[in-house]
Write a protein that holds these residues in place. Structure first.
Motif, mmCIF file in Angstrom:
data_model
loop_
_atom_site.group_PDB
_atom_site.id
_atom_site.type_symbol
_atom_site.label_atom_id
_atom_site.label_comp_id
_atom_site.label_asym_id
_atom_site.label_seq_id
_atom_site.Cartn_x
_atom_site.Cartn_y
_atom_site.Cartn_z
ATOM 1 N N PRO A 37 47.973 -0.193 24.887
ATOM 2 C CA PRO A 37 49.138 -0.484 25.737
ATOM 3 C C PRO A 37 49.745 -1.853 25.484
ATOM 4 C CG PRO A 37 47.431 0.585 27.009
ATOM 5 C CD PRO A 37 46.835 0.309 25.659
ATOM 6 N N ALA A 38 48.898 -2.870 25.238
ATOM 7 C CA ALA A 38 49.423 -4.224 25.007
ATOM 8 C C ALA A 38 50.194 -4.303 23.700
ATOM 9 C CB ALA A 38 48.273 -5.222 25.005
ATOM 10 N N GLU A 39 49.746 -3.557 22.699
ATOM 11 C CA GLU A 39 50.379 -3.608 21.390
ATOM 12 C C GLU A 39 51.679 -2.821 21.348
ATOM 13 O OE1 GLU A 39 49.148 -2.778 16.700
ATOM 14 O OE2 GLU A 39 47.788 -2.243 18.337
ATOM 15 N N SER A 40 51.919 -1.990 22.366
ATOM 16 C CA SER A 40 53.112 -1.148 22.372
ATOM 17 C C SER A 40 54.393 -1.956 22.442
ATOM 18 C CB SER A 40 53.065 -0.169 23.543
ATOM 19 O OG SER A 40 51.910 0.635 23.465
ATOM 20 N N PHE A 41 54.326 -3.170 22.993
ATOM 21 C CA PHE A 41 55.530 -3.977 23.208
ATOM 22 C C PHE A 41 55.595 -5.168 22.263
ATOM 23 C CE2 PHE A 41 54.714 -1.747 27.172
ATOM 24 C CZ PHE A 41 55.952 -1.218 27.457
ATOM 25 N N ASP A 42 54.872 -5.104 21.150
ATOM 26 C CA ASP A 42 54.921 -6.200 20.183
ATOM 27 C C ASP A 42 56.311 -6.323 19.582
ATOM 28 O OD1 ASP A 42 52.321 -6.789 20.614
ATOM 29 O OD2 ASP A 42 51.556 -5.937 18.731
ATOM 30 N N LEU A 43 56.775 -7.539 19.411
ATOM 31 C CA LEU A 43 58.051 -7.821 18.759
ATOM 32 C C LEU A 43 57.791 -8.790 17.615
ATOM 33 C CD1 LEU A 43 60.463 -8.234 21.810
ATOM 34 C CD2 LEU A 43 60.313 -6.307 20.215
ATOM 35 N N PRO A 44 58.271 -8.462 16.427
ATOM 36 C CA PRO A 44 58.926 -7.191 16.065
ATOM 37 C C PRO A 44 57.924 -6.042 16.042
ATOM 38 C CG PRO A 44 58.533 -8.498 14.102
ATOM 39 C CD PRO A 44 58.130 -9.363 15.260
ATOM 40 N N PRO A 45 58.390 -4.823 16.304
ATOM 41 C CA PRO A 45 57.461 -3.681 16.324
ATOM 42 C C PRO A 45 56.902 -3.398 14.931
ATOM 43 C CG PRO A 45 59.734 -2.936 16.474
ATOM 44 C CD PRO A 45 59.773 -4.432 16.596
ATOM 45 N N ARG A 46 55.677 -2.902 14.904
ATOM 46 C CA ARG A 46 55.010 -2.589 13.644
ATOM 47 C C ARG A 46 54.891 -1.069 13.499
ATOM 48 N NH1 ARG A 46 49.967 -6.909 14.004
ATOM 49 N NH2 ARG A 46 51.240 -8.808 14.194
#
Length: 279
Positions: free
Chosen positions: A41-50
């Protein structure tokens, strides 16, 4: 001459590049959905997305099975969509053959009326359909979803065009042998129309597998929910930031539709090709 040769050599590459861009635009959201469903869930909103998750995990898929009865809603959807697909193949085949090969009064006005129903939105007819089903005691039942979906204007139009492209000599020869209209349809034209009927079935399955509006109106008990309705209960995860769980449910719902499309690719291709040859 050299310029002409250069243009001819670049033309295939330009088409390939254009198709690649179109494929990327089409498959991009699907790739992002699958990728995000494998993230935390935390990685879902990473910017820029991977595109590729840093730490792939299937916990989101387990969360889907924990929060909804996936097997029940998937079974309901399979039953509803399979019966609708078979029903539409039958009704479209019979109606298309009647409009193409049989002569009866008001045939053209009736066919025009069938085509006119394609321009009427589902939202316009849902209230009278609901009242009719309620008077028959079919609301909040799977039959209430299945039976009203049997008639198909598009399928009737498609099969009519398909039958019109077939030689009349086959039916006339069968008639000389003593066959009636039903026998001619069943033994002569229906087998030849199998690719067209497959097109109707595949399109009906993919459409009704993802159908949301009619089940939302007609079904109230959780035991009769189809898969799209069941996935709605996952939207609570958006408030907690667990978008991966929501997208994991979306990926699970896509698998049967993609499988049917892959299996039905050959009948679809053969149906379109043979229709073009017959015409």
């Amino acid at each position: 001459m050299n310029l002409s040769r250069a243009r001819h050599s670049l033309a295939p590459w330009a088409r390939i590049a254009g198709l690649a861009v179109c494929a990327l635009l089409t498959l991009g959201p699907v790739i992002w959905t699958v990728s995000t469903s494998l993230r935390t869930p935390a990685e879902s909103f990473d910017l820029p997305p991977r595109i590729i998750p840093t730490h792939p995990t299937t916990e989101s898929y387990r969360g889907v099975f924990d929060q909804i009865d996936v097997w029940l809603v998937a079974l309901n959807s399979t039953l509803v969509t399979a019966l609708i697909a078979v029903g539409q193949m039958i009704t479209a085949g019979l109606a298309g053959y009647a409009f193409a090969r049989l002569e009866f009064r008001f045939k053209k006005p009736l066919f025009g009326l069938v085509l006119a129903t394609m321009m009427v939105p589902l939202q316009v007819t849902i209230v009278p359909v609901f009242l009719v089903l309620k008077s028959m005691g079919l609301t909040d039942t799977l039959l209430g979803l299945i039976i009203p979906a049997f008639p198909t204007a598009f399928g009737t139009f498609l099969m009519r065009q398909y039958f019109l492209g077939m030689p009349k000599d086959l039916g006339e020869a069968a008639m000389l042998d003593g066959c009636g209209p039903w026998r001619i349809f069943r033994s002569v034209y229906a087998p030849l129309a199998a690719p067209g009927l497959a097109i109707v079935g595949v399109l009906a399955f993919n459409y009704h597998w993802n159908e949301f509006f009619r089940p939302l109106i007609l079904e109230t008990s959780g035991q009769n929910y189809t898969l799209p309705l069941g996935l709605v209960s996952l939207q609570g995860n958006l408030g907690t930031g667990s978008i991966s769980v929501v997208l994991a449910g979306v990926v699970l719902s896509m698998i049967p539709a993609v499988a049917v499309f892959v299996v039905g690719q050959r009948p679809l291709r053969e149906g379109i090709t043979s229709a073009g040859v017959n015409r």
